[in-house]
Design a protein around this motif. Structure first.
Motif, PDB file in Angstrom:
ATOM      1  N   ASP A   1     -32.307  12.267  22.842  1.00  0.00           N
ATOM      2  CA  ASP A   1     -31.565  13.424  23.342  1.00  0.00           C
ATOM      3  C   ASP A   1     -30.104  13.127  23.656  1.00  0.00           C
ATOM      4  O   ASP A   1     -29.416  13.992  24.209  1.00  0.00           O
ATOM      5  CB  ASP A   1     -32.258  13.997  24.578  1.00  0.00           C
ATOM      6  CG  ASP A   1     -33.592  14.634  24.243  1.00  0.00           C
ATOM      7  OD1 ASP A   1     -33.685  15.269  23.183  1.00  0.00           O
ATOM      8  OD2 ASP A   1     -34.549  14.491  25.040  1.00  0.00           O
TER       9      ASP A   1
ATOM     10  N   TYR B   1     -27.417  18.109  19.583  1.00  0.00           N
ATOM     11  CA  TYR B   1     -27.059  18.080  20.996  1.00  0.00           C
ATOM     12  C   TYR B   1     -26.511  19.439  21.420  1.00  0.00           C
ATOM     13  O   TYR B   1     -26.210  20.294  20.588  1.00  0.00           O
ATOM     14  CB  TYR B   1     -26.016  16.980  21.241  1.00  0.00           C
ATOM     15  CG  TYR B   1     -26.422  15.652  20.647  1.00  0.00           C
ATOM     16  CD1 TYR B   1     -27.554  14.982  21.111  1.00  0.00           C
ATOM     17  CD2 TYR B   1     -25.701  15.078  19.592  1.00  0.00           C
ATOM     18  CE1 TYR B   1     -27.942  13.770  20.555  1.00  0.00           C
ATOM     19  CE2 TYR B   1     -26.082  13.872  19.030  1.00  0.00           C
ATOM     20  CZ  TYR B   1     -27.206  13.219  19.514  1.00  0.00           C
ATOM     21  OH  TYR B   1     -27.604  12.034  18.949  1.00  0.00           O
ATOM     22  N   SER B   2     -26.383  19.622  22.741  1.00  0.00           N
ATOM     23  CA  SER B   2     -25.860  20.887  23.268  1.00  0.00           C
ATOM     24  C   SER B   2     -24.607  20.708  24.115  1.00  0.00           C
ATOM     25  O   SER B   2     -24.001  21.696  24.528  1.00  0.00           O
ATOM     26  CB  SER B   2     -26.938  21.586  24.101  1.00  0.00           C
ATOM     27  OG  SER B   2     -27.267  20.807  25.258  1.00  0.00           O
TER      28      SER B   2
ATOM     29  N   ARG C   1     -28.267  16.353  24.703  1.00  0.00           N
ATOM     30  CA  ARG C   1     -29.056  17.594  24.789  1.00  0.00           C
ATOM     31  C   ARG C   1     -29.477  17.760  26.250  1.00  0.00           C
ATOM     32  O   ARG C   1     -30.416  17.136  26.716  1.00  0.00           O
ATOM     33  CB  ARG C   1     -30.285  17.524  23.880  1.00  0.00           C
ATOM     34  CG  ARG C   1     -31.041  18.871  23.788  1.00  0.00           C
ATOM     35  CD  ARG C   1     -32.218  18.790  22.839  1.00  0.00           C
ATOM     36  NE  ARG C   1     -33.328  18.048  23.419  1.00  0.00           N
ATOM     37  CZ  ARG C   1     -34.352  18.615  24.083  1.00  0.00           C
ATOM     38  NH1 ARG C   1     -34.397  19.933  24.249  1.00  0.00           N
ATOM     39  NH2 ARG C   1     -35.323  17.862  24.565  1.00  0.00           N
TER      40      ARG C   1
ATOM     41  N   TYR D   1     -31.622  23.673  28.009  1.00  0.00           N
ATOM     42  CA  TYR D   1     -33.040  23.810  27.666  1.00  0.00           C
ATOM     43  C   TYR D   1     -33.541  25.239  27.826  1.00  0.00           C
ATOM     44  O   TYR D   1     -33.019  26.021  28.625  1.00  0.00           O
ATOM     45  CB  TYR D   1     -33.890  22.958  28.601  1.00  0.00           C
ATOM     46  CG  TYR D   1     -33.706  21.471  28.519  1.00  0.00           C
ATOM     47  CD1 TYR D   1     -34.597  20.668  27.806  1.00  0.00           C
ATOM     48  CD2 TYR D   1     -32.653  20.836  29.186  1.00  0.00           C
ATOM     49  CE1 TYR D   1     -34.449  19.277  27.756  1.00  0.00           C
ATOM     50  CE2 TYR D   1     -32.496  19.456  29.138  1.00  0.00           C
ATOM     51  CZ  TYR D   1     -33.399  18.683  28.419  1.00  0.00           C
ATOM     52  OH  TYR D   1     -33.249  17.323  28.377  1.00  0.00           O
TER      53      TYR D   1
ATOM     54  N   ILE E   1     -30.811  25.246  18.787  1.00  0.00           N
ATOM     55  CA  ILE E   1     -29.559  24.833  19.408  1.00  0.00           C
ATOM     56  C   ILE E   1     -28.444  25.302  18.481  1.00  0.00           C
ATOM     57  O   ILE E   1     -28.392  24.901  17.316  1.00  0.00           O
ATOM     58  CB  ILE E   1     -29.505  23.313  19.607  1.00  0.00           C
ATOM     59  CG1 ILE E   1     -30.661  22.861  20.514  1.00  0.00           C
ATOM     60  CG2 ILE E   1     -28.169  22.899  20.220  1.00  0.00           C
ATOM     61  CD1 ILE E   1     -30.761  21.361  20.688  1.00  0.00           C
TER      62      ILE E   1
ATOM     63  N   THR F   1     -25.300  24.982  17.362  1.00  0.00           N
ATOM     64  CA  THR F   1     -24.170  24.053  17.361  1.00  0.00           C
ATOM     65  C   THR F   1     -22.925  24.603  16.676  1.00  0.00           C
ATOM     66  O   THR F   1     -21.849  24.019  16.806  1.00  0.00           O
ATOM     67  CB  THR F   1     -24.568  22.732  16.683  1.00  0.00           C
ATOM     68  OG1 THR F   1     -25.046  23.002  15.355  1.00  0.00           O
ATOM     69  CG2 THR F   1     -25.677  22.040  17.472  1.00  0.00           C
TER      70      THR F   1
ATOM     71  N   VAL G   1     -28.115  27.655  23.556  1.00  0.00           N
ATOM     72  CA  VAL G   1     -29.456  27.393  23.065  1.00  0.00           C
ATOM     73  C   VAL G   1     -30.216  28.724  23.065  1.00  0.00           C
ATOM     74  O   VAL G   1     -29.867  29.653  23.794  1.00  0.00           O
ATOM     75  CB  VAL G   1     -30.187  26.329  23.900  1.00  0.00           C
ATOM     76  CG1 VAL G   1     -29.498  24.978  23.744  1.00  0.00           C
ATOM     77  CG2 VAL G   1     -30.268  26.705  25.381  1.00  0.00           C
TER      78      VAL G   1
END
Length: 252
Positions: free
Chosen positions: A153, A197-198, A214, A217, A233, A235, A245
């Motif tokens: 993550d 990833y976020s 990440r 959630y 996600i 991106t 997300v």
């Protein structure tokens, strides 16, 4: 139904970066944001068809959460029913006939982990709050939870084991929470996906290099898992150091 969650790193700032167009394009039933960094009356946001709910921090220009929804809730509550933790604008709960929607901005443990004890105290109180809700009807939790749960993550796990968001204490706390009857929806659908990833630091061109974490959630009570359609996600959406997300469900 479509649920969106996005840490916007300042709502007034992101409004100047095409937020309304992005909001309209995403066309969510529920649009949850974190880190609004504003107080009541500082921004009038025209979002036709949406009901707006804000939880403001007592400290100006800090933290804050909001939910924009097409659907009128049965009840609305702010905070997590804890006098110790309910002054930073970190949680909103909307109750619907068949579920609770909880939007949260979890405290960061800070530089040199100076707020780690506060964070772990929050975790305990918040997890107790969510567990009680989930015993009544299923919970859908979203937000910036400020933890990368597994090594996949984040881009550089080995160099971050003692940094906020990837300490053993925070990761173990998150694991305990999931064992209480909750599911990380993205990992439910994509258990082995890497390099997605976020959040990316604004430093060192991290987003250009995809050196991210990440930490945003959608978590649901286990009783909802079989009803979920997808978790994503997004991106390709810009405007913040986080990206949105998404959770897709049938009508609940």
């Amino acid at each position: 139904m479509k649920f969106i969650s996005w840490n916007v790193n300042g709502l007034r700032a992101v409004v100047k970066k095409n937020f309304v167009q992005t909001f309209n394009d995403l066309d969510a039933d529920f649009f949850c944001i974190q880190e609004t960094k504003m107080q009541a009356g500082q921004l009038e946001l025209a979002l036709p068809g949406y009901h707006q709910y804000f939880d403001y921090a007592e400290r100006k220009g800090y933290s804050g959460t909001a939910i924009f929804t097409k659907r009128v809730p049965l009840t609305v509550s702010y905070g997590i029913q804890s006098a110790e933790f309910d002054h930073e604008g970190r949680a909103i709960t909307l109750e619907y006939p068949h579920f609770y929607l909880v939007n949260s901005y979890v405290p960061n443990s800070g530089a040199k982990l100076k707020r780690l004890d506060f964070r772990l105290g929050w975790d305990a109180a918040f997890q107790d709050y969510l567990t009680r809700l989930n015993q009544d009807k299923p919970v859908i939790l979203c937000g910036d939870l400020n933890v990368a749960h597994q090594e996949i993550d984040l881009k550089n796990p080995q160099s971050n084991h003692h940094n906020a968001g990837f300490t053993d204490e925070e990761r173990q706390s998150f694991s305990r929470f999931l064992r209480m009857g909750f599911t990380d929806t993205f990992r439910h659908f994509y258990p082995d996906m890497t390099n997605i990833y976020s959040w990316w630091s604004y430093r060192f061109h991290a987003r250009d290099r995809n050196a991210g974490w990440r930490i945003d959630y959608f978590i649901t009570g286990n009783q909802l898992v079989d009803k979920l359609n997808d978790a994503k996600i997004l991106t390709d959406v810009f405007g913040s150091d986080h990206c949105p997300v998404e959770l897709i469900t049938p009508e609940l």
